[in-house]
Design a protein around this motif. Structure first.
Motif, PDB file in Angstrom:
ATOM      1  N   GLU A 184       0.826  -1.203   0.000  1.00 16.39           N
ATOM      2  CA  GLU A 184       0.000   0.000   0.000  1.00 16.39           C
ATOM      3  C   GLU A 184       0.861   1.254   0.000  1.00 16.39           C
ATOM      4  OE1 GLU A 184      -3.384   2.117   2.795  1.00 16.39           O
ATOM      5  OE2 GLU A 184      -3.116  -0.059   2.897  1.00 16.39           O
TER       6      GLU A 184
ATOM      7  N   GLU B 223      -7.476   5.843  -3.169  1.00 20.69           N
ATOM      8  CA  GLU B 223      -8.680   5.023  -3.345  1.00 20.69           C
ATOM      9  C   GLU B 223      -9.451   5.395  -4.609  1.00 20.69           C
ATOM     10  OE1 GLU B 223      -7.919   5.467   1.115  1.00 20.69           O
ATOM     11  OE2 GLU B 223      -7.811   6.690  -0.693  1.00 20.69           O
TER      12      GLU B 223
ATOM     13  N   ARG C 236      -6.462  -3.709   1.118  1.00 22.17           N
ATOM     14  CA  ARG C 236      -7.210  -2.674   1.820  1.00 22.17           C
ATOM     15  C   ARG C 236      -7.707  -1.603   0.867  1.00 22.17           C
ATOM     16  NH1 ARG C 236      -7.727   2.100   3.799  1.00 22.17           N
ATOM     17  NH2 ARG C 236      -5.882   2.892   2.708  1.00 22.17           N
TER      18      ARG C 236
END
Length: 963
Positions: free
Chosen positions: A686, A711, A782
């Motif tokens: 990430e 995102e 995630r």
């Protein structure tokens, strides 16, 4: 019998002309795939072809008169054209691959590479082009035995052959290539040559022309005295006409969309004028065999018409559409400019041939020498026009110089031949009077404004800031201003908008870099094909991890003109020490280089422009795949506005044929992005994925372009290979053999609608993203889950970016959702009519300038996007008071400053003040319109209904009882 056989030979030569132009078009197309489509490569292909024609002319002049049966020799030439012509169409693509290892060391040595290209093309085209060059001398020899008027025969042959060429070039581009592909079209052209060969072979055994023996021809006395002026005139006229053709095309492309059919029609107009001129001269010489004495006045007349057609062009173009694309429109503006000059030039060519016959030993020698001089002049004319006249003098002065050259031809013949002096002097006087009044400055004063009219009409704040007439195109930069300061730039090449620096264009072009930088763990080597205005290049140079950045573009002028966008040399992407520039065809570079790249991307020209199909075909995408390093990524443009559903599916099919993990992503409205990888693996961490958002310079631009959080990148997803396979279905794939598929018509209105709805459905895209094995392989777990809510906000972005293609609910209602359920700022600006470019002007404004209601409105919108509601209300009230906003009782408030002011008050908790303000405005609007309270109380506009339901304010509350 003789007349019928002669008529058959004219018909045969008509068919041969059609085949010749089809072959020329196909050879040039295929040679571009093998040797590149740069300006040098294209010019060298033309030079090689012209060299073969000249050799054929020479052989016809030297040996044509010695042949006992020229019709039989002509049949052999037609067979040679058919066999080698078809063979070359099949050979060129294979040859490009075979030659790549040999040309690789010369890739950055153009002074070695270009002569080698010329030699290769000359050798490859030697047989068919030489055979084409010899046909006119052979048939002229055959026919003049039965029709003693050499000039009349020459004019008829030239006219009918050129008229066939018109049919070949227009039908070939408009129908044959689309229906039967490049190779199928070549077979048809070869079939025409074989029919011509069979018919002429049959005629050769029945030909009644008595021939002198070879010895008699060889021993005939030479009559060379006086031929030099006529040969010089033939060469100069060829120079002028081919120079004009280059200048005409560049000029007309300022007003005509340059798709392949448009170019074919423009060439067809030139050829039609030449055909009519040949046939007119043939009739003239038939009834007046001494008409060649008027060659000098005809030369003056050609120069005269050249000047007059340019001077009259503003009146011709005044009532044309903003960007001509239809057949009738192209003919309407092209014919008056081109056809009269082409017709007169062809008349002059035929008259020159008739005069030259008196100085040569045979018809074959005359025709061969004439066409040899004309071909050499034409070859030089096309090269000089492209490499000297246009870049040095520009279009306008090139027109003038060529017109003067025509006048010079008239002077030459008047002084050195027995031409009729009286008409020549009159023609010279008229020419001088008209040339002296040449409309210098017309281009700058009127025509450039007409050329950019669509963009000036679309934006009253746009203006021309730079123009360059370069080697390959006319480049025009437009600047959009606000309060006298530049907001963004748009670059037009010829008549077409190629690229821009506005926030929407920057968003999708820079995404070509931001996306792979996020998902690839270690991008080091990047290749950019097509520079445009430097958006993608700037994203590349802003990425610190890249070690080498190769930029390839066809035009050095486009790269030089980028100074308009980046006046500060320190900001200019091309000045980055990691950048290496190649002035070359991108496809040729991919085919030739052995280097591997971690990222290949580009800013190609829009589909539909002639030749651009080579940058969207299956073979091209396979070249990109083969030049990627393991795990490498390609990002590529898919512009729906320039494509039908059929052509879009054809490109997607071609892309997915090359890349097993192809996927489609939102960019900026209809500007989508195709992504493919060479077995990319993941997921990466990430932290690596989000590193761009931790780089202050890159993060600031990401925020300006509305990709504010990592995102959001996932929410741009439309679909992976499984989705695209269903979307494409059994649609044909764009391939080199079927290039016209890129301009294919829509399947149906229903089919287009289904395609558009499919790619704009963010709800379905969210489900596909969540279940995609491709995404699961590359995305951090995630972030995959965290991206899902952002599909709702992507729907809002689409509503702004797509315009009419997406549903647009109440604007403030959408903005309210963004403000209350996210921390995003850019979509708020966009939906309220602002953007980062405008906000840059607002941020740099002085307090005095901020008194301007427009700037004050945008200032208020920015404060609203930052959730500073009280300050936003203050700014919006100032804007509303200064602009006399539409009262809330109007049919639609839209983005009205007053409505936003009321909304900002409510968001800051001042609902009582908002109620008082809206009540007073409502009552005033009723009085102004003479509407009673009772009739107005029945309903509210949608915005105010939503405000009542959300904040409890109602403009009808406590209304007075009188209007």
């Amino acid at each position: 019998m003789v007349d019928r056989m002669s008529a058959l030979l004219y018909t045969i030569f008509f068919a041969s002309g059609a085949s010749a132009l089809i072959f020329e078009t196909l050879w040039f197309r295929q040679a571009g795939l093998a040797l590149g489509s740069s300006v040098w490569a294209s010019s060298l292909v033309l030079s090689g072809f012209m060299g073969g024609l000249a050799l054929g002319n020479f052989l016809g002049a030297r040996y044509g008169g010695r042949l006992g049966n020229p019709v039989r020799a002509y049949a052999v030439a037609e067979v040679a054209i058919a066999v080698t012509g078809v063979g070359l169409v099949y050979l060129f693509p294979i040859l490009g691959v075979a030659l790549a290892p040999w040309l690789r060391p010369l890739l950055d040595l153009p002074w070695f590479l270009n002569p080698l290209r010329l030699s290769l093309v000359f050798l490859l085209l030697l047989i068919p082009s030489t055979a084409m060059g010899i046909t006119l001398p052979l048939l002229t020899t055959a026919l003049t035995g039965n029709h003693t008027n050499f000039g009349a025969v020459l004019g008829r042959l030239y006219g009918w052959n050129t008229l066939g060429a018109v049919i070949g070039v227009v039908i070939g581009e408009m129908y044959l290539i689309g229906a039967y592909g490049v190779r199928g079209t070549a077979l048809m052209a070869g079939g025409l040559n074989m029919l011509a060969a069979a018919a002429s072979a049959w005629l050769s055994s029945r030909w009644l022309r008595p021939r002198a023996s070879a010895a008699e021809v060889r021993d005939a006395p030479s009559r060379a005295t006086g031929q030099r002026p006529w040969l010089a005139a033939a060469g100069l006229s060829g120079f002028c006409l081919l120079s004009l053709e280059v200048v005409w095309f560049r000029f007309l492309l300022l007003f005509i969309k340059g798709h392949s059919v448009a170019l074919a029609l423009m060439l067809g107009i030139v050829l039609t004028g030449m055909a009519l001129g040949g046939l007119t001269a043939a009739s003239w010489l038939r009834f007046a065999p001494g008409a060649h004495r008027f060659a000098s006045p005809v030369a003056f007349a050609t120069g005269l018409v050249c000047v007059m057609s340019y001077a009259a062009f503003p009146g011709i173009i005044a009532f044309a559409p903003t960007l001509v694309a239809d057949t009738l429109g192209i003919l309407r503006i092209g014919v008056p400019l081109v056809l009269p000059v082409a017709c007169l030039s062809s008349i002059f060519f035929t008259l020159t041939g008739a005069a030259l016959r008196a100085h040569k030993r045979s018809e074959a020698e005359t025709a061969g020498a004439l066409t040899l001089a004309n071909t050499i002049g034409a070859a030089l004319g096309s090269l000089v026009a492209g490499f000297v006249l246009l870049p040095v003098l520009g279009i306008e002065r090139s027109f003038f110089l060529i017109a003067v050259l025509y006048g010079g031809i008239g002077v030459l013949l008047s002084l050195t031949t027995g031409a009729t002096r009286g008409p020549a002097y009159v023609a010279a006087a008229v020419f001088l009077l008209v040339a002296a009044r040449f409309p210098f400055g017309l281009m700058e004063a009127r025509l450039l404004d007409i050329a950019v009219r669509p963009w000036l009409q679309a934006d009253a704040n746009a203006r021309i800031v730079a123009v360059r007439e370069g080697l390959t195109e006319t480049i025009i930069y437009l600047e959009r201003q606000m309060q006298g300061r530049p907001v963004s730039h748009a670059m037009l090449t010829n008549s077409f908008s190629m690229s821009a620096t506005g926030y929407g264009a920057r968003r999708y072009m820079k995404l070509y870099v931001y996306w792979p930088m996020a998902v690839h763990p270690n991008l080091k080597r990047a290749l950019l094909i097509g520079y445009g205005v430097g958006n993608t290049a700037k994203a590349l140079t802003d990425s610190r991890s890249l070690e080498t950045i190769d930029v390839v573009d066809l035009s050095r002028d486009i790269l030089d003109m980028n100074r308009v966008v980046y006046p500060d040399a320190a900001d200019r992407p091309l000045n980055d020490p990691r950048v290496r520039v190649h002035i070359e065809d991108g496809r040729f570079l991919l085919q030739t280089t052995d280097r591997r790249f971690d990222l290949i991307t580009g800013e190609p020209p829009p589909p539909g422009i002639a030749g651009v199909e080579n940058l969207y075909s299956r073979e091209y995408f396979q070249l990109i795949h083969d030049r990627l390093a393991d795990g490498g990524i390609v990002t590529y443009w898919l512009p729906l506005t320039d494509l039908t559903d059929v052509s879009a599916k054809g490109i997607l099919g071609a892309f997915c044929d090359a890349f097993d993990d192809c996927s489609l992503w939102n960019g900026s409205g209809t500007h989508l992005m195709m992504v493919g990888t060479r077995q990319a693996r993941g997921p990466i961490s990430e932290n690596v994925f989000a590193r761009q958002w931790n780089d202050p310079a890159v993060a600031a631009e990401l925020t300006r372009l509305g990709i504010e959080r990592p995102e959001q990148l996932g929410a741009l997803f439309i679909g992976d290979r499984d989705y695209l396979a269903g979307l494409i279905g059994d649609a044909p794939v764009l391939a080199d053999n079927y290039p016209r598929l890129i301009e294919a018509p829509s399947s149906s209105l229903e089919g287009t609608d289904r395609f558009q709805k499919s790619v704009t459905d963010t709800t379905a895209a969210r489900t596909r993203f969540e279940n995609s094995s491709f995404i699961a392989r590359l995305w951090p777990a995630r972030l995959l889950a965290a991206s899902l809510p952002y599909f709702e906000f992507q729907n809002t972005v689409n509503a702004h970016m797509y315009g009419d293609l997406a549903e647009r609910p109440n604007t403030v209602q959408e903005v309210h959702g963004l403000l209350t359920r996210s921390r995003l700022t850019a979509p708020v600006l966009w939906r309220l009519g602002s953007n980062a470019d405008i906000q840059r002007i607002v941020a740099g404004a002085t307090p005095q300038q901020l008194l301007d209601p427009l700037l004050q409105f945008h200032f208020g919108v920015r404060l609203l996007s930052e959730r500073r509601y009280a300050a936003a209300a203050d700014a919006l009230l100032k804007a509303a008071a200064a602009t006399e906003p539409t009262p809330p009782g109007a049919a639609s408030t839209g983005d009205n400053a007053f409505a936003l002011y009321i909304y900002a008050l409510c968001m800051s908790g001042e609902t009582r003040q908002a109620q008082d303000m809206i009540r007073g405005a409502w009552e005033q609007s009723l009085r102004d319109r003479g509407v009673s309270a009772d009739s107005a109380a029945a309903s509210l506009p949608p915005f105010w209904t939503w405000m009542k339901e959300t904040f409890g304010i109602d403009p009808r509350r406590q209304l007075s009882s009188t209007p």
